[in-house]
Design a protein around this motif. Structure first.
Motif, mmCIF file in Angstrom:
data_model
loop_
_atom_site.group_PDB
_atom_site.id
_atom_site.type_symbol
_atom_site.label_atom_id
_atom_site.label_comp_id
_atom_site.label_asym_id
_atom_site.label_seq_id
_atom_site.Cartn_x
_atom_site.Cartn_y
_atom_site.Cartn_z
ATOM 1 N N UNK A 116 0.732 -1.173 -0.455
ATOM 2 C CA UNK A 116 0.100 -0.098 -0.095
ATOM 3 C C UNK A 116 0.606 1.589 0.290
ATOM 4 N N UNK A 117 2.170 1.596 1.124
ATOM 5 C CA UNK A 117 2.778 2.673 0.868
ATOM 6 C C UNK A 117 3.003 3.188 -0.182
ATOM 7 N N UNK A 118 3.990 2.296 -1.208
ATOM 8 C CA UNK A 118 4.503 2.213 -2.263
ATOM 9 C C UNK A 118 3.601 2.406 -3.734
ATOM 10 N N UNK A 119 2.811 1.800 -3.513
ATOM 11 C CA UNK A 119 1.793 1.579 -4.360
ATOM 12 C C UNK A 119 1.305 2.942 -5.418
ATOM 13 N N UNK A 120 1.175 4.102 -4.320
ATOM 14 C CA UNK A 120 1.347 5.692 -4.967
ATOM 15 C C UNK A 120 1.933 6.411 -4.041
ATOM 16 N N UNK A 121 2.735 6.330 -3.476
ATOM 17 C CA UNK A 121 4.110 6.930 -3.956
ATOM 18 C C UNK A 121 4.786 7.333 -4.740
ATOM 19 N N UNK A 122 4.717 7.105 -6.167
ATOM 20 C CA UNK A 122 5.636 8.091 -6.850
ATOM 21 C C UNK A 122 4.661 9.199 -7.760
ATOM 22 N N UNK B 280 -7.463 10.210 -3.589
ATOM 23 C CA UNK B 280 -7.931 8.768 -4.820
ATOM 24 C C UNK B 280 -6.631 7.544 -4.145
ATOM 25 N N UNK B 281 -5.902 8.083 -3.377
ATOM 26 C CA UNK B 281 -4.872 7.618 -2.727
ATOM 27 C C UNK B 281 -5.636 5.456 -1.755
ATOM 28 N N UNK B 282 -6.844 6.029 -0.780
ATOM 29 C CA UNK B 282 -7.378 4.671 -0.155
ATOM 30 C C UNK B 282 -8.387 3.972 -1.450
ATOM 31 N N UNK B 283 -8.866 4.988 -2.400
ATOM 32 C CA UNK B 283 -9.820 4.503 -3.243
ATOM 33 C C UNK B 283 -9.195 3.842 -3.674
ATOM 34 N N UNK B 284 -8.370 3.636 -4.102
ATOM 35 C CA UNK B 284 -7.821 3.228 -5.601
ATOM 36 C C UNK B 284 -7.171 1.476 -4.943
ATOM 37 N N UNK B 285 -6.986 1.855 -3.103
ATOM 38 C CA UNK B 285 -6.045 1.030 -3.086
ATOM 39 C C UNK B 285 -7.111 -0.111 -2.727
ATOM 40 N N UNK C 203 -13.157 -4.041 -11.579
ATOM 41 C CA UNK C 203 -13.928 -3.176 -12.196
ATOM 42 C C UNK C 203 -15.410 -2.477 -12.153
ATOM 43 N N UNK C 204 -15.812 -4.067 -11.018
ATOM 44 C CA UNK C 204 -16.549 -3.172 -10.267
ATOM 45 C C UNK C 204 -16.442 -2.614 -9.605
ATOM 46 N N UNK C 205 -15.491 -2.727 -8.632
ATOM 47 C CA UNK C 205 -14.939 -2.187 -7.563
ATOM 48 C C UNK C 205 -14.418 -0.571 -7.373
#
Length: 107
Positions: free
Chosen positions: A10-16, A36-41, A72-74
């Protein structure tokens, strides 16, 4: 233990994305991206759990198709909810200010 790997990413997924947004844009743009970080995670975790569950049952091809469908649904559900929430916040802000915040160079 098997879920630890999912949540450890989780922490590195959107860090960049956040690092680039912070350095190259305004604080308002950075904050919008950070929303958008939490919903995307949640969508990514749903995809990983679907792969974990469906690959042994459906195989590689159909497991991938089904996992993408779950994602896609999520993503569409959470994205729609997030977009409505963001629109409520932005309704009080003039459109010119929104465009200016998105394209304004950092100080």
């Amino acid at each position: 233990p098997s879920f630890g790997g999912v949540f450890a990413s989780f922490p590195i997924t959107f860090l960049s994305l956040l690092a680039v947004a912070y350095r190259s844009r305004t604080l308002a743009y950075f904050e919008e991206q950070a929303l958008g970080v939490i919903p995307n995670t949640v969508s990514i975790v749903g995809y990983v759990l679907a792969v974990h569950t469906l690959y042994p049952i459906l195989g590689l091809l159909w497991g991938t198709v089904a996992a993408y469908a779950v994602f896609a649904v999520l993503a569409l559900t959470i994205g729609s909810w997030s977009l409505r929430r963001i629109r409520r916040v932005h309704d009080g802000i003039a459109p010119e200010s929104q465009v200016q915040a998105a394209f304004q160079e950092p100080e």
